[in-house]
Design an enzyme around this catalytic site. Structure first.
Site, PDB file in Angstrom:
ATOM      1  N   GLY A 174      18.019  37.051  38.648  1.00  0.00           N
ATOM      2  CA  GLY A 174      17.873  38.346  37.987  1.00  0.00           C
ATOM      3  C   GLY A 174      16.523  38.931  38.334  1.00  0.00           C
ATOM      4  N   LYS A 175      16.280  40.143  37.969  1.00  0.00           N
ATOM      5  CA  LYS A 175      14.960  40.762  38.166  1.00  0.00           C
ATOM      6  C   LYS A 175      14.896  41.996  37.289  1.00  0.00           C
ATOM      7  CE  LYS A 175      11.223  40.174  40.759  1.00  0.00           C
ATOM      8  NZ  LYS A 175      10.691  38.886  41.225  1.00  0.00           N
TER       9      LYS A 175
END
Ligand code: NAD
Length: 447
Positions: free
Chosen positions: A132-133
């Protein structure tokens, strides 16, 4: 996925196949788009390992793309509206995991690309996380401490129902740090029912040590770089204790990498950051430079080295060139200037495809980002494990375990390079995808 031992090397012509996946997903390829570039590179590796078509399609798009807008009270009494993102790319191997960036250039496709890289990185170093980011479009240097705290608290509250300590776990990235993680964790705790509050610290990693952070997290990405160097560089004819190197960026990653390498006897010859470039053929003292950066905000004006132009910086002869700042800085123009034997990617995606082609053609070996900078997320995983067990490890234990993950990951990349007869970057994706493919084969696709 085919049995890895039985996989035949597909003909090179298959490299054009990612175009089919793009077409199927109605992605109109923009060569300058980092997300498109990243997916294309991953899909080329997917072809090599024989990843099933439906798995390629799954990996070519994030599961969730969350975009939020939130108002924040500024010190002068007016309200500014901020834009924030959280992209959850894949969780086949475990909860989504990835940093939060505060930077004026943050935008959706950029965050999507970085989320893909997190999926690959976590798989390569064999930690039980997906990718994720996140980010907020802002310039943290322009915000006061109170404004930074309010931005963080409002961003956390805006995405709080979409993340969780066993679902999606943010961390620091460019422009964020342990203090911001502390505010984030506190805000999340306030929004959590009281009976669950004791366990909410795990919502983020990279926290200050006194509030559940891990020893060794600060230096982890730099330490991981050093561990990879010890495994890879001797085979490329470079001794760490005698090598020269230059750095783009002297923040968390660049600063620690510089200090740890010099401790081992290496010589730091040049540094470039957003405030300028400096050079000293006798070696730059990284501790003195770190003091200067913490006082002034950048390397510019450091009086134990001479100021040089950006063009001169790229041409300084070194054994290893280390970009540790932002994405896409090594363009073909700059790649032509680089005077090094190895380029080791400490930043995520620092090299453009054109830059990559120039370096390869010039015989400069590229050590890819998902291997080199995986130390940060590995120690983040250790922090999460320590929070879960409420048992805390010594700095030595953290270092020891980190070294095992990094060395094994480096060996996986070397093996994949031979097995799939490809460059080091493609090999790193192959080694990551082998595992994701096996897990998807076992889990199947619901229902
Ligand atoms: P940081 O904010 O601590 O430092 C960023 C550095 O980049 C600073 O020295 C800054 O001066 C420099 N910089 C910014 N703009 C620049 C420009 N235009 N030209 C030259 N230099 C410029 O960030 P960080 O945590 O050290 O992260 C650096 C890179 O490493 C990023 O790509 C990040 O995603 C990646 N990374 C970080 C970690 C981590 O644990 N912090 C882990 C893995 C990967």
């Amino acid at each position: 996925m085919a049995d890895a031992t039985a996989t035949q090397h597909p003909p090179i012509a298959q490299a054009h196949l990612p175009a089919k996946v793009f077409e199927e997903l109605e992605i109109v390829k923009d060569p300058a788009n980092l997300f498109h570039q990243t997916i294309e590179q991953v899909l080329i590796a997917a072809q090599l390992v024989g990843l099933a078509h439906h798995q390629q399609i799954i990996l070519a798009q994030p599961h969730n793309e969350i975009m939020v807008h939130f108002p924040v009270l500024m010190d002068d009494g007016h309200h500014d509206l901020f834009k924030g993102y959280r992209v959850q790319h894949n969780n086949a191997l475990g909860p989504y995991k990835g940093g939060i960036r505060y930077h004026p250039d943050v935008h959706l496709d950029h965050i999507k690309a970085l989320a893909v890289l997190m999926t690959m990185k976590c798989s390569l170093v064999r930690i039980p996380f997906g990718g994720g980011k996140g980010g907020v479009k802002c310039n943290p240097r322009d915000l006061s401490r109170d404004e930074l705290m309010r931005v963080t608290r409002r961003f956390c509250s805006a995405i709080s129902n979409q993340i969780g300590p066993d679902y999606d776990i943010p961390a620091p990235d460019v422009g964020t740090n342990a203090q911001i993680m502390a505010w984030f964790a506190d805000t999340y705790a306030q929004m959590t029912p009281e009976h669950e509050r004791h366990d909410t610290l795990r919502i983020v990693t990279g926290k200050p040590v006194v509030m559940g952070g891990s020893l060794g997290r600060d230096k982890a990405t730099g330490q991981g770089m050093v561990n990879v160097f010890k495994e890879m560089l001797p085979e490329l004819g470079i001794d760490i204790d005698k090598m020269s190197f230059s750095l783009i960026g002297f923040g968390n990653v660049g600063g620690w990498t510089g200090r740890l390498l010099v401790e081992l006897g290496a010589s730091l010859r040049a540094v470039l950051d957003h405030t300028g470039a400096i050079h000293n053929d006798q070696g730059i003292n990284p501790n003195a430079l770190a003091d200067h950066v913490s006082q002034t905000g950048g390397v510019g004006g450091f009086n134990e080295a001479e100021a040089i132009s950006e063009q001169e910086f790229y041409g300084v002869p070194v054994d290893v060139f280390i970009p540790a700042a932002l994405e896409q800085m090594i363009t073909s123009r700059r790649a032509k200037l680089i005077n090094a034997r190895v380029l080791a990617e400490a930043a995520n995606a620092p090299t453009t495809p054109e830059g990559d082609a120039v370096l390869t053609q010039r015989g400069i070996e590229i050590l890819p980002a998902i291997l080199c900078n995986a130390g940060g997320v590995t120690v983040s995983y250790f922090e999460w494990v320590q929070n879960r067990s409420a048992m805390y490890w010594t700095a030595e234990e953290v270092d020891h375990r980190l070294n095992i993950h990094m060395v094994l990951a480096a060996r996986r990349v070397k093996l994949a390079r031979v097995k799939y007869e490809c460059d080091m970057r493609t090999a790193s994706y192959c080694a990551a995808l082998e595992r994701i493919g096996k897990v998807y084969d076992l889990r199947g696709v619901f229902p």
